[in-house]
Design a protein around this motif. Structure first.
Motif: not given
Length: 177
Positions: A132-141
């Motif tokens: 659910e931590n989409e903000r972090a996942r976006h940065v990682y991608r």
């Protein structure tokens, strides 16, 4: 010391435990972090004083904003295995005004990954993130991590709810500028 345009990555000082203690107890910072039992400021200070020096197996660095020299977060590469060239990454930005859009976390990730691949000669860097931590996942991608798998209901939030964890990895040569 590792330096970019926005941040500088540097060793932590024991006296910075007071600031870190505040972050650890901030619900916005701790929302998606694994939690252990609550620690007092005295316990955090003692842990900081006894922290082993950075080594191949564990590199813990503070994220400092270059503009004002303020410690704003922590990043580490841990469990590094020289035999296979893998390590796991953790990061958080503790200071609220530096979260969510200024590029501080993104630059810190790039600097640490570049250090891992170039100086430590790693082949792969992995991390776990709550689904659910989409903000972090976006940065990682954005910096080059890809999603490898899902560990179902592996994270227990402070409210007791369970969440899936996503395993992400980046291989040497996949870091995006």
């Amino acid at each position: 010391m590792l330096e970019g345009e926005l941040v500088r990555l540097r060793a932590l000082e024991p006296e910075e435990s007071d600031r870190i203690h505040g972050w650890v107890h901030d619900p916005d910072v701790g929302r998606w972090m694994n939690h252990s039992y609550p620690r007092s400021l005295a316990q955090l200070r003692k842990r900081a004083e006894e922290r082993p020096v950075n080594s191949y197996e564990l590199v813990v660095l503070g994220i400092e904003a270059k503009a004002d020299g303020q410690l704003i977060g922590i990043i580490d590469l841990r469990d590094a295995e020289p035999e296979v060239g893998n390590a796991e990454l953790d990061i958080y930005i503790g200071e609220a005004e530096y979260r969510g859009g200024g590029g501080y976390g993104t630059e810190a990730l790039r600097l640490m990954c570049r250090y891992g691949f170039n100086s430590m000669r790693l082949h792969m860097i992995t991390l776990w993130v709550v689904a659910e931590n989409e903000r972090a996942r976006h940065v990682y991608r954005k910096v080059g991590f890809t999603e490898d798998g899902r560990h179902r209901e592996a994270f227990v939030a402070m409210d007791g709810k369970r969440h899936d964890m996503i395993l992400m990895s980046m291989l040497k040569g996949e870091l995006r500028s």
